[in-house]
Design an enzyme around this catalytic site. Sequence first.
Site, PDB file in Angstrom:
ATOM      1  CG  ASP A 124       5.642  -7.938   0.326  1.00  0.00           C
ATOM      2  OD1 ASP A 124       4.575  -7.309   0.374  1.00  0.00           O
ATOM      3  OD2 ASP A 124       6.321  -8.202   1.326  1.00  0.00           O
ATOM      4  CG  ASP A 142       3.232  -3.418   2.197  1.00  0.00           C
ATOM      5  OD1 ASP A 142       2.485  -3.695   3.157  1.00  0.00           O
ATOM      6  OD2 ASP A 142       4.022  -4.241   1.692  1.00  0.00           O
TER       7      ASP A 142
END
Length: 178
Positions: A124, A142
Amino acid sequence: MKGPAVRNLLLASVTGLVIFFDQLTKLHIMQTMRLHESIPIVPNLFSLTYIRNPGAAFGLLAGSSNAFRMVFFGLTSIFALVLLCTILYRMPERDWVGRISVAAILGGAIGNLIDRLRYGEVIDFLDVYVENYHWPAFNVADSAITVGVIFLIVHFAFEKKQHPPAAPENTSSSVSTA
């Protein structure tokens, strides 16, 4: 190529582009940043912050054992991919908003699954915050999942229901003459 082949190629392209950009951006972050390094882009709002998330969304299950996470995420990923493919297959061909939304969600799910298989965790790097209040970091996969789900919800909320045509009255009954 005609009709369904072109439509399926477009859907596969959406899924493939999400996977490609997700993996490309993650590779770039891993090669150019140190773990936990943060580069402010918009002060007090947005930074690139390289982290690794061993858990699910928002870090859920991050404290669980590696074996449990691998089995859990492996099974849930397979279930999710089968479900998404089934939904995509069963959606009407004319439902472009729905089909493209599901293709984006599928690409995001595959992008994060690739990370889990390669690294045992998800990369991330998109960090949105206001002052000291941070939204959990996320990535391109995401984002595709979130945007796809939002589009599906809005699409289904405003979709005009088509009612099936009423069954014709039974005209085959015999008329008796007295």
